[in-house]
Write an enzyme that holds these catalytic residues in place. Structure first.
Site, PDB file in Angstrom:
ATOM      1  N   SER A 185       0.848  -1.185   0.000  1.00 49.82           N
ATOM      2  CA  SER A 185       0.000   0.000   0.000  1.00 49.82           C
ATOM      3  C   SER A 185       0.882   1.232   0.000  1.00 49.82           C
ATOM      4  O   SER A 185       2.019   1.205   0.470  1.00 49.82           O
ATOM      5  CB  SER A 185      -0.923   0.010   1.224  1.00 49.82           C
ATOM      6  OG  SER A 185      -1.686   1.204   1.260  1.00 49.82           O
ATOM      7  N   TYR A 198      -1.131   0.143  10.595  1.00 50.24           N
ATOM      8  CA  TYR A 198      -1.230  -0.398   9.236  1.00 50.24           C
ATOM      9  C   TYR A 198      -0.048   0.070   8.396  1.00 50.24           C
ATOM     10  O   TYR A 198       0.572  -0.725   7.670  1.00 50.24           O
ATOM     11  CB  TYR A 198      -2.552   0.050   8.618  1.00 50.24           C
ATOM     12  CG  TYR A 198      -2.776  -0.359   7.193  1.00 50.24           C
ATOM     13  CD1 TYR A 198      -3.197  -1.646   6.875  1.00 50.24           C
ATOM     14  CD2 TYR A 198      -2.570   0.540   6.145  1.00 50.24           C
ATOM     15  CE1 TYR A 198      -3.410  -2.027   5.555  1.00 50.24           C
ATOM     16  CE2 TYR A 198      -2.789   0.169   4.827  1.00 50.24           C
ATOM     17  CZ  TYR A 198      -3.200  -1.111   4.545  1.00 50.24           C
ATOM     18  OH  TYR A 198      -3.414  -1.477   3.238  1.00 50.24           O
ATOM     19  N   SER A 199       0.290   1.355   8.480  1.00 50.20           N
ATOM     20  CA  SER A 199       1.398   1.887   7.701  1.00 50.20           C
ATOM     21  C   SER A 199       2.714   1.247   8.120  1.00 50.20           C
ATOM     22  O   SER A 199       3.550   0.927   7.266  1.00 50.20           O
ATOM     23  CB  SER A 199       1.470   3.410   7.882  1.00 50.20           C
ATOM     24  OG  SER A 199       0.278   4.036   7.438  1.00 50.20           O
ATOM     25  N   ALA A 200       2.905   1.068   9.428  1.00 47.10           N
ATOM     26  CA  ALA A 200       4.144   0.455   9.902  1.00 47.10           C
ATOM     27  C   ALA A 200       4.281  -0.972   9.406  1.00 47.10           C
ATOM     28  O   ALA A 200       5.362  -1.404   8.980  1.00 47.10           O
ATOM     29  CB  ALA A 200       4.180   0.491  11.434  1.00 47.10           C
ATOM     30  N   ALA A 201       3.192  -1.733   9.429  1.00 49.79           N
ATOM     31  CA  ALA A 201       3.238  -3.121   8.971  1.00 49.79           C
ATOM     32  C   ALA A 201       3.508  -3.187   7.466  1.00 49.79           C
ATOM     33  O   ALA A 201       4.296  -4.028   6.999  1.00 49.79           O
ATOM     34  CB  ALA A 201       1.924  -3.825   9.309  1.00 49.79           C
ATOM     35  N   LYS A 202       2.879  -2.323   6.685  1.00 49.48           N
ATOM     36  CA  LYS A 202       3.104  -2.332   5.247  1.00 49.48           C
ATOM     37  C   LYS A 202       4.526  -1.911   4.897  1.00 49.48           C
ATOM     38  O   LYS A 202       5.130  -2.427   3.943  1.00 49.48           O
ATOM     39  CB  LYS A 202       2.101  -1.405   4.552  1.00 49.48           C
ATOM     40  CG  LYS A 202       0.679  -1.945   4.536  1.00 49.48           C
ATOM     41  CD  LYS A 202       0.595  -3.246   3.758  1.00 49.48           C
ATOM     42  CE  LYS A 202      -0.831  -3.740   3.620  1.00 49.48           C
ATOM     43  NZ  LYS A 202      -0.930  -5.008   2.869  1.00 49.48           N
TER      44      LYS A 202
END
Length: 358
Positions: A185, A198-202
């Site tokens: 993403s 979410y941003s950290a995981a992506k």
């Protein structure tokens, strides 16, 4: 001396690189166009090939399955709840898929990933493409989460849910010179509010596959696909965990993306599968998001000011009803009864030494 060299490089390299890029951009664009045309003419024929799609019950996973079906590939549809896959399997067969299997598996469990890969190879004898689409997003500020038990769950799905299937499938992908396709993403590098975890995981997923790309070399291809907003429902709800815990928060899952979002999901799936069959290293839709990446590298302050301006203009004043729904701020934890670290008490100095110190 090293500090002087680094200081000079800091002043010279960024503007020199921008000037060089400006002059080289037309040539690079022409070469990329030629490369795209050659890859399109020599793209991989998926007839009879075997494609494993994790998270196939999501909106993106479903559309990716249909795109591979149109290319007459054999499909292995994977999700935790297999009842959602039966309709997708039937539709894929109508679109031209050779064979379509349904496997219930939890991709955050290594044993399940080994089982689904083993079952696939036992049935078809090969594995050509592994498409990781499993993903879980959220729509809440970090401080509003209320229950931290959801944090590892989000990281498990978005990161380990990509790593474990890849680890299990990699030996068979090497054998067939296959490909790993990753549903990432734009939030992996473009900061978005209310999506911190979410941003950290992506970002972790993208960095993992960028490193893996160099480790597997030409034996296995890696396609990293990034998308912007593809539509969905981020309404309020209860985020329920498998272990029985629950966190009151706003949530969104990519399977909730609706088909009425202007065909964005379908267009992204079409671009992803097309790029994977061409052997592209990256698939980006829409591609104009890359402009922000240039600003982030060379002018991060400008990007920060722009986002603050846009977000402040888009934020509507909080109504009384919205304020009533907002959970109260969590109370600060009480201080411990005893200090976490105990230090030995120094012996008292004699009065004569204290007088000398004074």
């Amino acid at each position: 001396m090293e500090q002087v060299v680094n200081a000079v490089m800091d002043l010279v390299v960024p503007p020199a690189s921008m000037v060089m890029l400006a002059f080289a951009w037309p040539t690079l664009s022409f070469l990329r166009g030629v490369e795209w045309a050659l890859k399109t003419l020599t793209r991989e024929d998926m007839l009879g090939k075997v494609v494993v799609i994790t998270g196939a019950s999501s909106a993106i996973g479903e559309q990716i399955a249909y795109e591979y079906a149109r290319r007459n590939a054999n499909l292995v549809l994977v999700a935790r709840r297999e009842h959602r896959l039966f309709g997708i399997r039937d539709n894929a067969r109508l679109l031209g898929a050779g064979q379509a299997l349904v496997i219930a598996a939890d991709v955050v469990k290594e044993d399940d990933c080994r089982r689904l890969v083993s079952d696939t190879v036992s049935y078809f004898g090969q594995l050509n493409h592994l498409v990781n689409t499993v993903s879980l997003g959220h729509d809440f500020n970090f401080e509003e989460a209320g229950d931290t038990t959801a944090f590892p769950h989000l990281m498990d799905i978005n990161f380990w849910g990509n790593v474990y299937p890849t680890y299990a499938a990699l030996p068979y992908l090497r054998r067939s010179h296959g490909r790993v396709v990753v549903n990432a993403s734009v939030e992996s590098w473009l900061p978005m509010p209310r999506m911190s975890l979410y941003s950290a995981a992506k970002a972790a997923v993208v960095d993992f596959y960028e490193t893996l790309r160099y480790e597997v070399k030409d034996d296995v291809g890696v396609t990293v696909a990034t998308h912007g907003w593809v539509g969905g429902d981020a309404g309020g709800g209860k985020f329920t965990l498998e272990e029985g815990g629950a966190a009151e928060m706003q949530w969104k899952e990519e399977r909730e993306a609706t088909a009425g979002s202007g065909g964005q999901v379908e267009a992204y799936a079409r671009a992803l599968v097309g790029g994977a069959c061409r052997g592209d290293a990256y698939v980006k839709r829409p591609s104009w998001y890359d402009v922000f990446l240039v600003f982030r590298v060379f002018a991060p302050d400008v990007l920060a000011w722009t986002f603050r301006l846009l977000l402040s203009a888009a934020a509507a004043p909080t109504t009384a009803a919205a304020a009533a729904r907002r959970p109260p701020p969590a109370a600060l934890p009480a201080p411990p009864l005893r200090p976490l670290l105990e230090y030995p008490v120094a012996a008292r100095r004699p009065a004569a030494q204290l007088q000398k110190l004074e």
